[in-house]
Design an enzyme around this catalytic site. Structure first.
Site, mmCIF file in Angstrom:
data_model
loop_
_atom_site.group_PDB
_atom_site.id
_atom_site.type_symbol
_atom_site.label_atom_id
_atom_site.label_comp_id
_atom_site.label_asym_id
_atom_site.label_seq_id
_atom_site.Cartn_x
_atom_site.Cartn_y
_atom_site.Cartn_z
ATOM 1 N N LYS A 61 0.822 -1.212 0.000
ATOM 2 C CA LYS A 61 0.000 0.000 0.000
ATOM 3 C C LYS A 61 0.854 1.258 0.000
ATOM 4 C CE LYS A 61 -4.290 -1.369 0.175
ATOM 5 N NZ LYS A 61 -5.528 -0.764 -0.285
ATOM 6 N N ASP A 103 -8.487 0.856 7.023
ATOM 7 C CA ASP A 103 -8.361 -0.162 8.071
ATOM 8 C C ASP A 103 -6.895 -0.379 8.409
ATOM 9 O OD1 ASP A 103 -7.754 -1.546 5.754
ATOM 10 O OD2 ASP A 103 -9.751 -2.442 5.659
HETATM 11 C C1 LIG Z 1 -2.092 -6.151 3.121
HETATM 12 C C2 LIG Z 1 -3.204 -5.972 2.174
HETATM 13 N N1 LIG Z 1 -3.376 -6.870 1.197
HETATM 14 C C3 LIG Z 1 -4.372 -6.746 0.297
HETATM 15 C C4 LIG Z 1 -5.258 -5.691 0.357
HETATM 16 C C5 LIG Z 1 -6.368 -5.614 -0.645
HETATM 17 O O1 LIG Z 1 -6.263 -4.532 -1.512
HETATM 18 P P1 LIG Z 1 -7.565 -3.957 -2.230
HETATM 19 O O2 LIG Z 1 -8.453 -3.398 -1.173
HETATM 20 O O3 LIG Z 1 -7.026 -2.939 -3.162
HETATM 21 O O4 LIG Z 1 -8.217 -5.098 -2.927
HETATM 22 C C6 LIG Z 1 -5.114 -4.728 1.350
HETATM 23 C C7 LIG Z 1 -6.037 -3.588 1.451
HETATM 24 O O5 LIG Z 1 -6.022 -2.820 2.384
HETATM 25 C C8 LIG Z 1 -4.058 -4.870 2.288
HETATM 26 O O6 LIG Z 1 -3.870 -3.977 3.255
#
Ligand SMILES: Cc1ncc(COP(=O)(O)O)c(C=O)c1O
Length: 393
Positions: free
Chosen positions: A80, A128
């Site tokens: 992120k 979150d």
């Molecule tokens: C560690 C992690 N993996 C995957 C995701 C999923 O990403 P997306 O919400 O863009 O599908 C998030 C989203 O916050 C995340 O924090």
């Protein structure tokens, strides 16, 4: 071996992909090129490792498993770091250009040429955890104030990490959607700029920039691989990660791009339900999943536009697979590298182990001894306390 995965209840939904060009139009090649040029110029930039989990693959009778470990990304713990920070910077660019009446460059903002003006532009988001951390970090780097709204279930460790980066953190007494409503209301009242990783009607540029930022991972992967993997398993929250990666892979490898399998917690399966309905569909989250980053009830419409044309399979995984997958990453088989993988990072890994070891699912997903499966290990131990607890249990 793999007992937790052999017996896990995995729901599978195949999807007839729609025909279209969303992988070129939603995030353009220019968008990806611009984010790559900018982000790779930031101090501290380094490509993250792409590990081969060859011994694990062998024991599952697969060709190979390639795991892109995003834990070290800019010292922030997750992929992120590439999204919110970059989208925040682009908002600053657009707003400064408007206020000053000339085309402001990203380089000049980065160098602090407009420090006084940047200090008057507040960036805000609900989160979150990981997206907010990225935004807080970017805002701090570029000198903009940052307001982060979190819901009641976001861990205190994750909240503190954002305060430590200089953000003002407001905890809302409600769920994720309540935190989104509150930040939108307060942003309207105070003239803050929302940097969201999900899109809605009339709000598409920042989420496009977020997904363009994720393209840096794809670029790094393509530089390391001579031939495309056969499959990519991508975990889904709102779908931005999956869509950004899929668009990048498809632009690079065209029809030879890997088969796309989207993986979600069964407690928050909005993309799975969208695949079933053939249209972006919301779900109500009744219980929070351990995979906090994937706890999303509403797909991002922009992301869905890409996924509906490119994702052939949708899976849900139960909570029971999360800790075993984290332990397998941390205490690996044979000579595979040991990887610190957080709760949301291992969704793809859990799904591929279950997929390879359950005969029926293996056939449905077209997995065999030649398969080379790409995974995005999207986070490291972003909450150390939770990580240690799950590794110890
Ligand atoms: C560690 C992690 N993996 C995957 C995701 C999923 O990403 P997306 O919400 O863009 O599908 C998030 C989203 O916050 C995340 O924090």
């Amino acid at each position: 071996m793999f007992e937790d995965f052999k017996t896990a209840k995995i729901d599978h939904r195949p999807m007839q992909v729609a025909v279209g060009n969303a992988h070129e139009t939603v995030i353009s090649r220019d968008d990806f090129a611009a984010s790559f040029a900018e982000i790779t110029a930031w101090s501290g930039y380094a490509p993250t490792p792409l590990y081969a989990l060859t011994d694990l693959a062998k024991s599952l009778n697969l060709g190979d498993i390639l795991y892109k470990d995003e834990g070290p990304r800019f010292g922030l713990g997750s992929f992120k770091a590439l999204g919110g920070s970059y989208a925040g910077l682009r908002i600053l660019q657009r707003e400064l250009s408007k206020r000053l009446g000339n085309a402001v460059t990203l380089v000049d903002i980065r160098k602090g040429v407009y420090a006084d003006d940047v200090a008057k532009i507040t960036l805000a988001s609900a989160t979150d955890g990981n997206h907010g951390r990225s935004l807080a970090w970017g805002a701090g780097r570029f000198g903009a104030p940052c307001q982060i709204y979190i819901h009641r279930d976001v861990s205190e460790g994750r909240a503190q990490a954002m305060r430590d980066l200089g953000a003002t953190v407001t905890r809302v007494d409600g769920d994720y959607d309540a935190s989104v409503d509150d930040v939108r209301r307060d942003a309207d009242a105070n003239g803050w700029f929302i940097v969201s990783d999900t899109s809605w009607q009339g709000y598409t540029q920042p989420p496009t920039d977020v997904m363009a930022g994720y393209g840096v991972m794809v670029n790094e992967i393509e530089q390391e691989l001579d031939t495309p993997p056969s499959h990519v398993f991508l975990q889904g929250g709102v779908g931005g990660l999956a869509a950004g990666v899929v668009a990048g892979l498809r632009q690079h490898w065209g029809d030879k791009a890997p088969r796309v399998v989207v993986v979600e917690p069964e407690l928050a399966a909005c993309l799975f339900e969208s695949a079933k309905a053939g249209v972006a569909t919301n779900v109500v989250i009744e219980e929070e999943t351990l995979m906090a980053g994937l706890s999303c009830g509403e797909p991002s419409p922009l992301a869905w536009n890409i996924l509906r044309e490119n994702a052939q399979d949708f899976l849900t995984i139960p909570e029971s697979t999360v800790a075993p997958a984290m332990r397998l990453a941390g205490r690996p088989i044979g000579n595979d590298p040991s990887i610190i993988a957080g709760e949301s990072a291992v969704a793809g890994l859990a799904a591929v182990i279950a997929g390879a070891s359950q005969d029926d699912l293996r056939a449905k997903l077209g997995l065999n001894e030649m398969s080379r499966v790409l995974l995005i290990g999207s986070e490291g131990a972003t909450d150390v306390e939770i990580y240690e607890q799950l590794m110890a249990d």
